[in-house]
Design a protein around this motif. Structure first.
Motif, PDB file in Angstrom:
ATOM      1  N   ARG A 359      60.476 -32.827  -7.648  1.00 23.37           N
ATOM      2  CA  ARG A 359      59.830 -33.985  -8.264  1.00 23.37           C
ATOM      3  C   ARG A 359      59.899 -35.212  -7.360  1.00 23.37           C
ATOM      4  O   ARG A 359      58.973 -36.017  -7.319  1.00 23.37           O
ATOM      5  CB  ARG A 359      60.519 -34.263  -9.598  1.00 23.37           C
ATOM      6  N   GLU A 360      60.983 -35.354  -6.609  1.00 16.86           N
ATOM      7  CA  GLU A 360      61.122 -36.501  -5.712  1.00 16.86           C
ATOM      8  C   GLU A 360      60.121 -36.426  -4.555  1.00 16.86           C
ATOM      9  O   GLU A 360      59.571 -37.445  -4.110  1.00 16.86           O
ATOM     10  CB  GLU A 360      62.556 -36.554  -5.187  1.00 16.86           C
ATOM     11  N   ARG A 363      56.758 -37.360  -5.993  1.00 15.61           N
ATOM     12  CA  ARG A 363      56.665 -38.800  -6.219  1.00 15.61           C
ATOM     13  C   ARG A 363      56.308 -39.524  -4.913  1.00 15.61           C
ATOM     14  O   ARG A 363      55.472 -40.421  -4.890  1.00 15.61           O
ATOM     15  CB  ARG A 363      57.997 -39.307  -6.773  1.00 15.61           C
ATOM     16  N   TRP A 366      52.501 -38.863  -4.018  1.00 16.35           N
ATOM     17  CA  TRP A 366      51.538 -39.644  -4.809  1.00 16.35           C
ATOM     18  C   TRP A 366      51.608 -41.133  -4.454  1.00 16.35           C
ATOM     19  O   TRP A 366      50.580 -41.819  -4.459  1.00 16.35           O
ATOM     20  CB  TRP A 366      51.796 -39.444  -6.303  1.00 16.35           C
ATOM     21  N   ALA A 367      52.780 -41.626  -4.136  1.00 16.12           N
ATOM     22  CA  ALA A 367      52.892 -43.018  -3.695  1.00 16.12           C
ATOM     23  C   ALA A 367      52.113 -43.243  -2.402  1.00 16.12           C
ATOM     24  O   ALA A 367      51.482 -44.293  -2.201  1.00 16.12           O
ATOM     25  CB  ALA A 367      54.365 -43.387  -3.501  1.00 16.12           C
ATOM     26  N   SER A 442      61.845 -38.652  -1.061  1.00 15.65           N
ATOM     27  CA  SER A 442      60.527 -39.234  -1.346  1.00 15.65           C
ATOM     28  C   SER A 442      59.955 -39.893  -0.093  1.00 15.65           C
ATOM     29  O   SER A 442      58.744 -39.848   0.162  1.00 15.65           O
ATOM     30  CB  SER A 442      60.636 -40.262  -2.475  1.00 15.65           C
TER      31      SER A 442
END
Length: 593
Positions: A359-360, A363, A366-367, A442
Protein backbone atom coordinates in the motif's frame (compact mmCIF):
# COMPACT_ATOMS: atom_id res chain seq x y z
CA UNK A 1 -30.83 57.91 -92.04
CA UNK A 2 -30.85 54.90 -94.36
CA UNK A 3 -27.13 55.39 -94.98
CA UNK A 4 -26.52 55.40 -91.20
CA UNK A 5 -28.45 52.14 -90.75
CA UNK A 6 -26.50 50.55 -93.57
CA UNK A 7 -23.25 51.58 -91.87
CA UNK A 8 -24.36 50.04 -88.56
CA UNK A 9 -25.30 46.81 -90.32
CA UNK A 10 -21.92 46.58 -92.03
CA UNK A 11 -20.19 47.31 -88.72
CA UNK A 12 -22.14 44.55 -87.00
CA UNK A 13 -21.26 42.07 -89.75
CA UNK A 14 -17.58 42.95 -89.54
CA UNK A 15 -17.36 43.08 -85.76
CA UNK A 16 -17.30 39.31 -85.19
CA UNK A 17 -14.57 38.49 -87.74
CA UNK A 18 -12.43 41.37 -86.48
CA UNK A 19 -12.89 40.18 -82.90
CA UNK A 20 -11.94 36.68 -84.01
CA UNK A 21 -8.79 38.01 -85.63
CA UNK A 22 -7.89 39.83 -82.40
CA UNK A 23 -8.34 36.64 -80.39
CA UNK A 24 -6.27 34.66 -82.90
CA UNK A 25 -3.56 37.33 -82.82
CA UNK A 26 -3.42 37.20 -79.02
CA UNK A 27 -3.28 33.40 -78.99
CA UNK A 28 -0.41 33.41 -81.52
CA UNK A 29 1.41 36.13 -79.55
CA UNK A 30 1.28 33.89 -76.51
CA UNK A 31 2.57 30.94 -78.56
CA UNK A 32 5.52 32.88 -79.97
CA UNK A 33 6.44 34.30 -76.56
CA UNK A 34 6.27 30.83 -74.99
CA UNK A 35 8.22 29.12 -77.78
CA UNK A 36 10.99 31.74 -77.87
CA UNK A 37 11.34 31.75 -74.07
CA UNK A 38 11.51 27.95 -73.92
CA UNK A 39 14.07 27.92 -76.75
CA UNK A 40 16.39 30.22 -74.78
CA UNK A 41 16.03 28.04 -71.65
CA UNK A 42 16.69 24.77 -73.51
CA UNK A 43 19.66 26.23 -75.39
CA UNK A 44 21.24 27.39 -72.11
CA UNK A 45 21.02 23.82 -70.82
CA UNK A 46 22.75 22.38 -73.89
CA UNK A 47 25.69 24.75 -74.43
CA UNK A 48 28.52 25.86 -72.14
CA UNK A 49 28.23 29.49 -70.85
CA UNK A 50 30.99 30.72 -73.16
CA UNK A 51 29.35 29.10 -76.21
CA UNK A 52 31.07 27.12 -78.94
CA UNK A 53 30.66 23.71 -77.30
CA UNK A 54 27.55 21.54 -77.01
CA UNK A 55 27.07 19.51 -73.83
CA UNK A 56 23.54 18.21 -74.50
CA UNK A 57 22.72 18.01 -78.23
CA UNK A 58 19.06 17.12 -77.62
CA UNK A 59 18.51 20.42 -75.78
CA UNK A 60 20.00 22.45 -78.62
CA UNK A 61 17.92 20.56 -81.20
CA UNK A 62 14.79 21.22 -79.16
CA UNK A 63 15.61 24.94 -78.98
CA UNK A 64 15.91 25.09 -82.77
CA UNK A 65 12.53 23.38 -83.17
CA UNK A 66 10.91 25.91 -80.85
CA UNK A 67 12.29 28.80 -82.93
CA UNK A 68 11.02 27.17 -86.13
CA UNK A 69 7.60 26.83 -84.53
CA UNK A 70 7.66 30.50 -83.51
CA UNK A 71 8.65 31.59 -87.04
CA UNK A 72 5.70 29.68 -88.44
CA UNK A 73 3.33 31.71 -86.20
CA UNK A 74 4.79 35.16 -87.02
CA UNK A 75 2.25 35.99 -89.79
CA UNK A 76 -0.51 35.93 -87.14
CA UNK A 77 1.17 38.46 -84.81
CA UNK A 78 -0.09 42.06 -84.52
CA UNK A 79 0.88 43.98 -87.66
CA UNK A 80 2.98 46.53 -85.74
CA UNK A 81 5.43 43.93 -84.42
CA UNK A 82 5.38 41.37 -87.21
CA UNK A 83 8.45 42.47 -89.20
CA UNK A 84 10.64 43.14 -86.17
CA UNK A 85 9.65 39.80 -84.63
CA UNK A 86 10.59 37.95 -87.79
CA UNK A 87 13.96 39.67 -87.83
CA UNK A 88 14.58 38.82 -84.14
CA UNK A 89 13.65 35.16 -84.62
CA UNK A 90 15.96 34.94 -87.63
CA UNK A 91 18.73 36.44 -85.51
CA UNK A 92 18.09 33.92 -82.72
CA UNK A 93 18.20 31.05 -85.23
CA UNK A 94 21.58 32.31 -86.46
CA UNK A 95 22.89 32.51 -82.91
CA UNK A 96 21.81 28.94 -82.25
CA UNK A 97 23.54 27.69 -85.40
CA UNK A 98 26.77 29.49 -84.50
CA UNK A 99 26.69 28.17 -80.93
CA UNK A 100 26.75 31.68 -79.48
CA UNK A 101 26.94 32.16 -75.69
CA UNK A 102 23.52 31.50 -74.08
CA UNK A 103 23.60 34.97 -72.54
CA UNK A 104 23.50 36.62 -75.97
CA UNK A 105 20.58 34.39 -77.01
CA UNK A 106 18.71 35.36 -73.82
CA UNK A 107 19.23 39.08 -74.50
CA UNK A 108 17.73 38.89 -77.98
CA UNK A 109 14.91 36.68 -76.70
CA UNK A 110 14.09 39.08 -73.86
CA UNK A 111 13.88 41.96 -76.34
CA UNK A 112 11.59 39.91 -78.60
CA UNK A 113 9.30 38.95 -75.71
CA UNK A 114 9.11 42.57 -74.55
CA UNK A 115 8.26 43.73 -78.09
CA UNK A 116 5.46 41.21 -78.65
CA UNK A 117 4.09 41.70 -75.13
CA UNK A 118 3.83 45.46 -75.62
CA UNK A 119 2.26 45.08 -79.06
CA UNK A 120 -0.35 42.60 -77.82
CA UNK A 121 -1.50 44.62 -74.82
CA UNK A 122 0.98 44.13 -72.00
CA UNK A 123 2.09 41.33 -69.61
CA UNK A 124 -1.34 40.86 -68.04
CA UNK A 125 -2.80 40.14 -71.48
CA UNK A 126 -0.07 37.98 -72.99
CA UNK A 127 0.77 35.87 -69.93
CA UNK A 128 -1.79 36.53 -67.20
CA UNK A 129 -0.63 34.98 -63.93
CA UNK A 130 -3.33 33.17 -61.97
CA UNK A 131 -5.33 35.42 -59.65
CA UNK A 132 -5.05 32.82 -56.86
CA UNK A 133 -2.67 29.92 -56.24
CA UNK A 134 -3.35 27.03 -58.65
CA UNK A 135 -5.36 24.12 -57.23
CA UNK A 136 -3.10 21.13 -56.66
CA UNK A 137 -6.18 18.89 -56.33
CA UNK A 138 -7.44 19.99 -59.74
CA UNK A 139 -3.93 19.52 -61.11
CA UNK A 140 -3.98 15.87 -60.02
CA UNK A 141 -7.27 15.32 -61.89
CA UNK A 142 -6.04 16.99 -65.08
CA UNK A 143 -2.71 15.17 -64.93
CA UNK A 144 -4.39 11.76 -64.68
CA UNK A 145 -6.74 12.59 -67.55
CA UNK A 146 -4.20 14.12 -69.95
CA UNK A 147 -0.65 13.25 -68.90
CA UNK A 148 -0.50 9.95 -67.02
CA UNK A 149 -0.91 7.81 -70.15
CA UNK A 150 2.56 8.90 -71.28
CA UNK A 151 4.36 10.19 -68.18
CA UNK A 152 2.93 7.54 -65.81
CA UNK A 153 0.90 7.90 -62.63
CA UNK A 154 3.94 8.99 -60.63
CA UNK A 155 5.64 10.99 -63.39
CA UNK A 156 8.48 8.56 -64.08
CA UNK A 157 7.83 8.54 -67.83
CA UNK A 158 6.57 4.96 -67.73
CA UNK A 159 2.93 5.38 -68.76
CA UNK A 160 1.12 2.67 -70.81
CA UNK A 161 1.66 4.65 -74.06
CA UNK A 162 5.31 5.46 -73.41
CA UNK A 163 6.82 2.48 -75.24
CA UNK A 164 4.65 2.98 -78.31
CA UNK A 165 5.53 6.63 -78.85
CA UNK A 166 7.78 7.72 -81.70
CA UNK A 167 10.72 9.95 -80.90
CA UNK A 168 12.14 10.74 -77.46
CA UNK A 169 10.65 8.98 -74.45
CA UNK A 170 8.42 11.00 -72.09
CA UNK A 171 10.39 12.97 -69.51
CA UNK A 172 10.82 11.79 -65.93
CA UNK A 173 8.97 14.58 -64.15
CA UNK A 174 10.37 13.61 -60.74
CA UNK A 175 14.02 13.94 -61.77
CA UNK A 176 15.61 17.19 -60.47
CA UNK A 177 18.19 16.99 -63.26
CA UNK A 178 15.34 17.24 -65.80
CA UNK A 179 12.97 19.56 -63.94
CA UNK A 180 15.23 21.44 -61.55
CA UNK A 181 15.76 24.53 -63.72
CA UNK A 182 12.17 24.85 -64.91
CA UNK A 183 9.96 27.43 -63.26
CA UNK A 184 6.19 27.14 -62.95
CA UNK A 185 5.86 29.55 -65.89
CA UNK A 186 8.18 27.39 -68.02
CA UNK A 187 6.05 24.31 -67.33
CA UNK A 188 2.86 26.29 -68.05
CA UNK A 189 4.29 27.39 -71.39
CA UNK A 190 5.38 23.86 -72.26
CA UNK A 191 1.88 22.55 -71.59
CA UNK A 192 0.42 25.32 -73.76
CA UNK A 193 2.62 24.90 -76.85
CA UNK A 194 3.82 21.29 -76.52
CA UNK A 195 7.27 20.11 -77.54
CA UNK A 196 8.07 20.06 -81.26
CA UNK A 197 9.69 16.90 -82.53
CA UNK A 198 8.14 14.78 -79.77
CA UNK A 199 4.76 13.23 -78.97
CA UNK A 200 4.04 16.05 -76.50
CA UNK A 201 1.01 17.91 -77.95
CA UNK A 202 -0.08 21.48 -77.28
CA UNK A 203 -2.93 21.94 -74.83
CA UNK A 204 -3.64 25.65 -75.20
CA UNK A 205 -6.87 24.96 -77.09
CA UNK A 206 -7.94 21.88 -75.10
CA UNK A 207 -7.39 23.09 -71.54
CA UNK A 208 -8.45 26.32 -69.89
CA UNK A 209 -5.75 28.59 -68.44
CA UNK A 210 -6.80 27.61 -64.91
CA UNK A 211 -6.42 23.91 -65.72
CA UNK A 212 -3.03 24.50 -67.33
CA UNK A 213 -1.83 26.38 -64.25
CA UNK A 214 -3.21 23.62 -62.01
CA UNK A 215 -1.49 20.78 -63.82
CA UNK A 216 1.71 22.86 -64.13
CA UNK A 217 1.65 23.32 -60.36
CA UNK A 218 1.19 19.57 -59.81
CA UNK A 219 4.01 18.69 -62.23
CA UNK A 220 6.32 21.22 -60.55
CA UNK A 221 5.58 19.61 -57.19
CA UNK A 222 6.38 16.05 -58.27
CA UNK A 223 10.10 16.30 -57.56
CA UNK A 224 9.28 17.63 -54.08
CA UNK A 225 7.08 14.73 -53.01
CA UNK A 226 3.89 16.41 -54.22
CA UNK A 227 4.43 19.61 -52.19
CA UNK A 228 3.41 22.62 -54.27
CA UNK A 229 4.80 24.89 -51.56
CA UNK A 230 8.18 23.16 -51.74
CA UNK A 231 8.20 23.69 -55.52
CA UNK A 232 7.46 27.42 -55.09
CA UNK A 233 10.30 27.92 -52.60
CA UNK A 234 12.72 26.02 -54.86
CA UNK A 235 11.70 28.20 -57.83
CA UNK A 236 12.20 31.40 -55.82
CA UNK A 237 15.71 30.33 -54.81
CA UNK A 238 16.65 29.56 -58.42
CA UNK A 239 15.33 32.94 -59.60
CA UNK A 240 17.26 34.78 -56.87
CA UNK A 241 20.48 33.09 -57.97
CA UNK A 242 19.71 33.82 -61.61
CA UNK A 243 18.92 37.49 -60.88
CA UNK A 244 22.20 37.95 -58.98
CA UNK A 245 24.27 36.09 -61.59
CA UNK A 246 22.81 38.10 -64.49
CA UNK A 247 22.40 41.35 -62.51
CA UNK A 248 18.82 41.41 -63.76
CA UNK A 249 16.18 43.48 -61.99
CA UNK A 250 13.58 41.83 -64.27
CA UNK A 251 14.39 38.35 -62.91
CA UNK A 252 14.43 39.85 -59.40
CA UNK A 253 10.84 40.99 -59.98
CA UNK A 254 9.98 37.50 -61.27
CA UNK A 255 11.41 36.02 -58.06
CA UNK A 256 9.20 38.26 -55.95
CA UNK A 257 6.13 37.44 -58.06
CA UNK A 258 6.81 33.75 -57.46
CA UNK A 259 7.26 34.41 -53.75
CA UNK A 260 3.84 36.10 -53.67
CA UNK A 261 2.25 32.65 -54.16
CA UNK A 262 3.18 31.77 -50.56
CA UNK A 263 3.43 35.22 -49.01
CA UNK A 264 -0.16 35.22 -47.73
CA UNK A 265 0.36 31.93 -45.89
CA UNK A 266 3.61 33.21 -44.35
CA UNK A 267 2.02 36.49 -43.27
CA UNK A 268 -0.87 34.66 -41.61
CA UNK A 269 1.56 32.71 -39.42
CA UNK A 270 4.45 35.15 -39.01
CA UNK A 271 3.75 38.69 -40.19
CA UNK A 272 7.17 39.93 -39.09
CA UNK A 273 8.97 37.34 -41.20
CA UNK A 274 6.82 38.17 -44.24
CA UNK A 275 7.65 41.89 -43.89
CA UNK A 276 11.35 41.10 -43.48
CA UNK A 277 11.34 39.05 -46.69
CA UNK A 278 9.48 41.79 -48.55
CA UNK A 279 12.17 44.26 -47.54
CA UNK A 280 14.95 41.94 -48.68
CA UNK A 281 13.25 41.35 -52.04
CA UNK A 282 12.98 45.15 -52.48
CA UNK A 283 16.70 45.40 -51.71
CA UNK A 284 17.35 42.76 -54.38
CA UNK A 285 15.28 44.58 -57.02
CA UNK A 286 16.84 48.00 -56.37
CA UNK A 287 20.48 46.99 -55.99
CA UNK A 288 20.93 43.83 -58.10
CA UNK A 289 22.26 45.70 -61.15
CA UNK A 290 24.68 47.98 -59.25
CA UNK A 291 25.72 46.06 -56.12
CA UNK A 292 29.29 44.83 -55.72
CA UNK A 293 30.06 41.19 -54.94
CA UNK A 294 30.02 41.68 -51.15
CA UNK A 295 26.60 43.33 -51.21
CA UNK A 296 25.18 40.68 -53.55
CA UNK A 297 26.41 37.95 -51.17
CA UNK A 298 24.77 39.74 -48.24
CA UNK A 299 21.47 40.05 -50.11
CA UNK A 300 21.57 36.39 -51.07
CA UNK A 301 22.41 35.16 -47.56
CA UNK A 302 19.57 37.17 -46.01
CA UNK A 303 17.03 36.04 -48.58
CA UNK A 304 18.02 32.39 -48.36
CA UNK A 305 17.95 32.45 -44.55
CA UNK A 306 14.53 34.14 -44.57
CA UNK A 307 13.15 31.67 -47.12
CA UNK A 308 14.45 28.75 -45.04
CA UNK A 309 12.60 30.04 -41.98
CA UNK A 310 9.49 30.75 -44.06
CA UNK A 311 9.40 27.27 -45.59
CA UNK A 312 9.51 25.75 -42.12
CA UNK A 313 6.59 27.97 -41.07
CA UNK A 314 4.25 27.03 -43.93
CA UNK A 315 5.39 23.64 -45.17
CA UNK A 316 7.39 21.59 -42.68
CA UNK A 317 4.71 20.12 -40.47
CA UNK A 318 4.56 16.38 -39.80
CA UNK A 319 1.63 14.34 -41.06
CA UNK A 320 -1.32 13.65 -38.79
CA UNK A 321 -0.62 9.92 -38.86
CA UNK A 322 3.03 10.30 -37.83
CA UNK A 323 2.00 12.59 -34.97
CA UNK A 324 -0.67 10.13 -33.85
CA UNK A 325 1.78 7.22 -33.85
CA UNK A 326 4.48 9.21 -32.00
CA UNK A 327 1.98 10.43 -29.42
CA UNK A 328 0.52 6.97 -28.80
CA UNK A 329 4.00 5.44 -28.59
CA UNK A 330 5.22 8.02 -26.09
CA UNK A 331 2.35 7.47 -23.66
CA UNK A 332 2.47 3.69 -23.96
CA UNK A 333 6.25 3.59 -23.53
CA UNK A 334 6.41 5.95 -20.56
CA UNK A 335 3.31 4.51 -18.92
CA UNK A 336 4.44 0.94 -19.57
CA UNK A 337 7.78 1.59 -17.94
CA UNK A 338 6.00 3.11 -14.92
CA UNK A 339 3.80 0.00 -14.71
CA UNK A 340 6.87 -2.24 -14.91
CA UNK A 341 8.62 -0.26 -12.18
CA UNK A 342 5.63 -0.47 -9.84
CA UNK A 343 5.22 -4.19 -10.68
CA UNK A 344 8.91 -4.77 -9.92
CA UNK A 345 8.57 -2.99 -6.60
CA UNK A 346 5.52 -5.07 -5.68
CA UNK A 347 7.29 -8.28 -6.72
CA UNK A 348 10.29 -7.46 -4.59
CA UNK A 349 8.09 -6.84 -1.54
CA UNK A 350 6.34 -10.18 -2.07
CA UNK A 351 9.66 -12.04 -2.29
CA UNK A 352 10.93 -10.21 0.79
CA UNK A 353 7.86 -11.28 2.76
CA UNK A 354 6.58 -7.70 3.15
CA UNK A 355 3.37 -7.86 1.11
CA UNK A 356 1.57 -5.74 3.70
CA UNK A 357 3.71 -2.76 2.63
CA UNK A 358 2.46 -2.74 -0.97
CA UNK A 359 0.00 0.00 0.00
CA UNK A 360 2.89 2.38 0.71
CA UNK A 361 4.32 1.79 -2.78
CA UNK A 362 0.89 2.40 -4.35
CA UNK A 363 0.53 5.62 -2.35
CA UNK A 364 3.83 6.93 -3.67
CA UNK A 365 2.95 6.00 -7.26
CA UNK A 366 -0.41 7.81 -7.18
CA UNK A 367 1.21 10.86 -5.59
CA UNK A 368 3.65 10.93 -8.51
CA UNK A 369 0.76 10.88 -10.99
CA UNK A 370 -0.84 13.89 -9.24
CA UNK A 371 2.48 15.73 -9.11
CA UNK A 372 2.97 15.12 -12.83
CA UNK A 373 -0.43 16.68 -13.62
CA UNK A 374 0.43 19.75 -11.54
CA UNK A 375 3.79 20.03 -13.30
CA UNK A 376 2.06 20.05 -16.72
CA UNK A 377 -0.19 22.92 -15.60
CA UNK A 378 2.83 24.89 -14.38
CA UNK A 379 4.67 24.30 -17.67
CA UNK A 380 1.66 25.58 -19.64
CA UNK A 381 1.51 28.71 -17.46
CA UNK A 382 5.21 29.26 -18.08
CA UNK A 383 4.59 29.23 -21.84
CA UNK A 384 1.98 32.01 -21.69
CA UNK A 385 4.50 34.59 -22.89
CA UNK A 386 5.08 36.74 -25.96
CA UNK A 387 5.57 35.12 -29.38
CA UNK A 388 9.33 35.67 -29.49
CA UNK A 389 9.83 34.37 -25.95
CA UNK A 390 7.57 31.39 -26.71
CA UNK A 391 9.71 30.43 -29.71
CA UNK A 392 12.81 30.62 -27.52
CA UNK A 393 11.26 28.54 -24.72
CA UNK A 394 9.84 25.99 -27.15
CA UNK A 395 13.19 25.66 -28.89
CA UNK A 396 14.93 25.19 -25.56
CA UNK A 397 12.27 22.66 -24.51
CA UNK A 398 12.79 20.62 -27.65
CA UNK A 399 16.56 20.56 -27.19
CA UNK A 400 16.14 19.57 -23.53
CA UNK A 401 13.71 16.85 -24.62
CA UNK A 402 16.27 15.65 -27.16
CA UNK A 403 18.97 15.48 -24.48
CA UNK A 404 16.74 13.61 -22.03
CA UNK A 405 15.49 11.26 -24.76
CA UNK A 406 19.05 10.49 -25.77
CA UNK A 407 20.04 9.87 -22.15
CA UNK A 408 17.02 7.66 -21.53
CA UNK A 409 17.57 5.73 -24.76
CA UNK A 410 21.17 5.07 -23.71
CA UNK A 411 20.09 4.29 -20.15
CA UNK A 412 17.62 1.74 -21.49
CA UNK A 413 20.25 0.35 -23.85
CA UNK A 414 22.63 -0.14 -20.94
CA UNK A 415 19.88 -2.00 -19.07
CA UNK A 416 19.26 -4.56 -21.81
CA UNK A 417 20.55 -7.31 -19.57
CA UNK A 418 17.91 -8.44 -17.07
CA UNK A 419 20.60 -8.86 -14.42
CA UNK A 420 21.34 -5.13 -14.44
CA UNK A 421 17.67 -4.22 -14.27
CA UNK A 422 17.07 -6.63 -11.37
CA UNK A 423 20.07 -5.27 -9.47
CA UNK A 424 18.85 -1.70 -10.01
CA UNK A 425 15.40 -2.46 -8.55
CA UNK A 426 16.74 -4.59 -5.65
CA UNK A 427 19.21 -1.93 -4.59
CA UNK A 428 16.58 0.80 -4.25
CA UNK A 429 14.08 -1.37 -2.41
CA UNK A 430 16.63 -2.95 -0.05
CA UNK A 431 17.65 0.50 1.16
CA UNK A 432 14.03 1.50 1.71
CA UNK A 433 13.16 -1.70 3.60
CA UNK A 434 16.29 -1.43 5.73
CA UNK A 435 15.21 2.00 6.90
CA UNK A 436 11.87 0.59 8.09
CA UNK A 437 10.15 3.80 6.99
CA UNK A 438 6.89 3.74 5.03
CA UNK A 439 7.74 7.18 3.68
CA UNK A 440 10.99 5.79 2.26
CA UNK A 441 9.10 3.08 0.37
CA UNK A 442 6.59 5.62 -0.93
CA UNK A 443 9.48 7.89 -1.93
CA UNK A 444 11.08 5.14 -4.06
CA UNK A 445 7.81 4.64 -5.94
CA UNK A 446 7.18 8.41 -6.15
CA UNK A 447 10.59 9.23 -7.62
CA UNK A 448 10.49 6.32 -10.08
CA UNK A 449 7.00 7.17 -11.37
CA UNK A 450 7.46 10.97 -11.26
CA UNK A 451 10.57 10.65 -13.39
CA UNK A 452 8.44 8.96 -16.02
CA UNK A 453 5.76 11.63 -15.60
CA UNK A 454 8.20 14.51 -15.96
CA UNK A 455 9.76 12.94 -19.04
CA UNK A 456 6.29 12.46 -20.50
CA UNK A 457 5.43 16.14 -19.95
CA UNK A 458 8.70 17.25 -21.52
CA UNK A 459 8.31 14.96 -24.52
CA UNK A 460 4.69 15.93 -25.14
CA UNK A 461 5.50 19.63 -24.89
CA UNK A 462 8.10 19.10 -27.62
CA UNK A 463 5.65 17.03 -29.65
CA UNK A 464 2.91 19.68 -29.44
CA UNK A 465 5.43 22.30 -30.54
CA UNK A 466 6.41 20.15 -33.52
CA UNK A 467 2.73 19.57 -34.40
CA UNK A 468 1.74 23.23 -34.51
CA UNK A 469 -1.89 23.43 -35.66
CA UNK A 470 -2.10 19.62 -36.01
CA UNK A 471 -2.42 19.05 -32.26
CA UNK A 472 -5.65 17.04 -32.71
CA UNK A 473 -3.55 14.10 -33.90
CA UNK A 474 -1.40 14.32 -30.78
CA UNK A 475 -4.49 14.37 -28.55
CA UNK A 476 -5.87 11.36 -30.45
CA UNK A 477 -2.61 9.52 -29.84
CA UNK A 478 -2.85 10.28 -26.11
CA UNK A 479 -6.37 8.82 -26.00
CA UNK A 480 -5.31 5.68 -27.87
CA UNK A 481 -2.23 5.30 -25.68
CA UNK A 482 -4.35 5.61 -22.52
CA UNK A 483 -6.61 2.79 -23.71
CA UNK A 484 -3.54 0.68 -24.47
CA UNK A 485 -2.10 1.34 -21.01
CA UNK A 486 -5.30 0.21 -19.30
CA UNK A 487 -5.17 -3.04 -21.28
CA UNK A 488 -1.49 -3.55 -20.43
CA UNK A 489 -2.09 -2.89 -16.76
CA UNK A 490 -4.87 -5.47 -16.62
CA UNK A 491 -2.72 -8.03 -18.42
CA UNK A 492 0.26 -7.46 -16.13
CA UNK A 493 -1.56 -7.03 -12.84
CA UNK A 494 -4.47 -9.44 -13.24
CA UNK A 495 -3.21 -12.13 -15.62
CA UNK A 496 0.48 -12.19 -14.67
CA UNK A 497 1.78 -11.19 -18.11
CA UNK A 498 5.45 -12.12 -18.45
CA UNK A 499 7.48 -9.26 -19.93
CA UNK A 500 10.76 -9.95 -21.74
CA UNK A 501 12.97 -7.09 -20.61
CA UNK A 502 15.73 -7.28 -23.21
CA UNK A 503 13.47 -6.81 -26.30
CA UNK A 504 11.48 -4.12 -24.47
CA UNK A 505 14.54 -2.04 -23.66
CA UNK A 506 16.14 -2.57 -27.08
CA UNK A 507 13.07 -1.49 -29.09
CA UNK A 508 12.18 1.47 -26.89
CA UNK A 509 15.79 2.62 -26.84
CA UNK A 510 15.88 2.81 -30.64
CA UNK A 511 12.51 4.59 -30.82
CA UNK A 512 13.52 7.12 -28.17
CA UNK A 513 16.76 7.85 -29.99
CA UNK A 514 14.81 8.51 -33.19
CA UNK A 515 12.65 11.06 -31.38
CA UNK A 516 15.73 12.64 -29.80
CA UNK A 517 17.24 13.07 -33.27
CA UNK A 518 14.05 14.70 -34.59
CA UNK A 519 13.63 17.01 -31.60
CA UNK A 520 17.27 18.12 -31.85
CA UNK A 521 16.76 19.30 -35.44
CA UNK A 522 13.43 20.95 -34.72
CA UNK A 523 14.72 22.57 -31.53
CA UNK A 524 17.51 24.25 -33.48
CA UNK A 525 14.91 25.32 -36.07
CA UNK A 526 12.75 26.96 -33.34
CA UNK A 527 15.73 28.88 -31.94
CA UNK A 528 16.67 30.00 -35.45
CA UNK A 529 13.08 31.15 -35.94
CA UNK A 530 13.42 33.24 -32.76
CA UNK A 531 16.80 34.49 -34.11
CA UNK A 532 18.54 33.26 -30.96
CA UNK A 533 21.14 31.34 -32.97
CA UNK A 534 22.34 32.03 -36.53
CA UNK A 535 20.98 30.30 -39.62
CA UNK A 536 23.59 29.29 -42.21
CA UNK A 537 22.08 27.62 -45.27
CA UNK A 538 24.06 24.75 -46.81
CA UNK A 539 23.18 24.48 -50.48
CA UNK A 540 22.50 20.94 -51.67
CA UNK A 541 21.98 19.61 -48.14
CA UNK A 542 18.85 17.47 -47.72
CA UNK A 543 15.55 18.68 -46.28
CA UNK A 544 13.71 15.82 -44.53
CA UNK A 545 11.34 17.38 -41.96
CA UNK A 546 10.04 13.98 -40.81
CA UNK A 547 13.54 13.37 -39.37
CA UNK A 548 14.03 16.97 -38.29
CA UNK A 549 16.73 17.39 -40.94
CA UNK A 550 17.11 20.92 -42.41
CA UNK A 551 19.76 22.28 -44.80
CA UNK A 552 21.48 24.49 -42.21
CA UNK A 553 24.94 24.19 -40.73
CA UNK A 554 23.75 24.54 -37.14
CA UNK A 555 21.13 21.77 -37.19
CA UNK A 556 23.36 19.36 -39.13
CA UNK A 557 26.23 19.85 -36.64
CA UNK A 558 23.97 19.15 -33.63
CA UNK A 559 22.37 16.10 -35.22
CA UNK A 560 25.75 14.87 -36.41
CA UNK A 561 27.05 15.09 -32.84
CA UNK A 562 23.99 13.19 -31.60
CA UNK A 563 24.59 10.49 -34.19
CA UNK A 564 28.25 10.16 -33.22
CA UNK A 565 27.34 9.90 -29.52
CA UNK A 566 24.75 7.22 -30.32
CA UNK A 567 27.34 5.14 -32.15
CA UNK A 568 29.81 5.46 -29.25
CA UNK A 569 27.08 4.62 -26.70
CA UNK A 570 25.90 1.59 -28.68
CA UNK A 571 29.45 0.24 -29.10
CA UNK A 572 30.14 0.75 -25.38
CA UNK A 573 26.86 -0.83 -24.23
CA UNK A 574 27.07 -3.82 -26.57
CA UNK A 575 30.75 -4.61 -26.06
CA UNK A 576 31.45 -8.26 -25.00
CA UNK A 577 31.44 -8.63 -21.24
CA UNK A 578 32.41 -11.63 -19.09
CA UNK A 579 29.47 -13.25 -17.29
CA UNK A 580 29.56 -13.10 -13.53
CA UNK A 581 28.98 -16.43 -11.77
CA UNK A 582 25.46 -16.85 -10.52
CA UNK A 583 24.11 -13.88 -12.48
CA UNK A 584 20.66 -14.30 -13.99
CA UNK A 585 20.65 -15.10 -17.67
CA UNK A 586 19.43 -12.74 -20.41
CA UNK A 587 16.26 -14.72 -20.58
CA UNK A 588 15.13 -13.62 -17.09
CA UNK A 589 11.63 -12.21 -17.16
CA UNK A 590 9.81 -9.76 -14.94
CA UNK A 591 6.22 -10.46 -14.01
CA UNK A 592 3.77 -9.42 -11.28
CA UNK A 593 3.08 -11.79 -8.42
Amino acid sequence: MRLFKTFLLLAACLAQPLAGQAVDSLALSRRVVAAASLAAKEYALGVIPAGGQITQPEEVDEAKLFIQQAQFDVPGLPHTVRATSQHSLTRIAQLLESLAPPESVSRVTDSLVALITAGAGGPRVVEPLPARPPSLERGVVVYRERCAACHGETGLGDGPKAKRLKGPAPANLTDPAVMGNRSLLDIFRRIAVGTPGTAMPEFAEDLSADDRWAVASYVAAMQYGGSATGAVFAAVRRQIDSALARRSDKIAVDAYMTFEQVETSIRAKNAGLASELEGNFAWLRVRVARADEAERNTIRERLLAGLERAERVVADRPSGMSLFIASCFLLVREGFEAILIVAALMTFLAKAGAQERRREVARGAWAAVGASAITWVLVELLLQVTAGQREMIEGGTMLLAAAVLFYVSYWLLSKIEAAKWSAFVRGKMQNALASGSGIALSAVAFLAVYREGFETILFYQALFTSAGASSVSVVGGIAAGAVGLVAIYLLVNQLGLRVAMKPFFAVTGVMLYYMAFVFAGKGIAELQGAQIIPLTVIEGAPRIPVFGIYPTLESIVVQGLLLALAIVAAVWALRPKPKASGAPSEGDLLRSQ
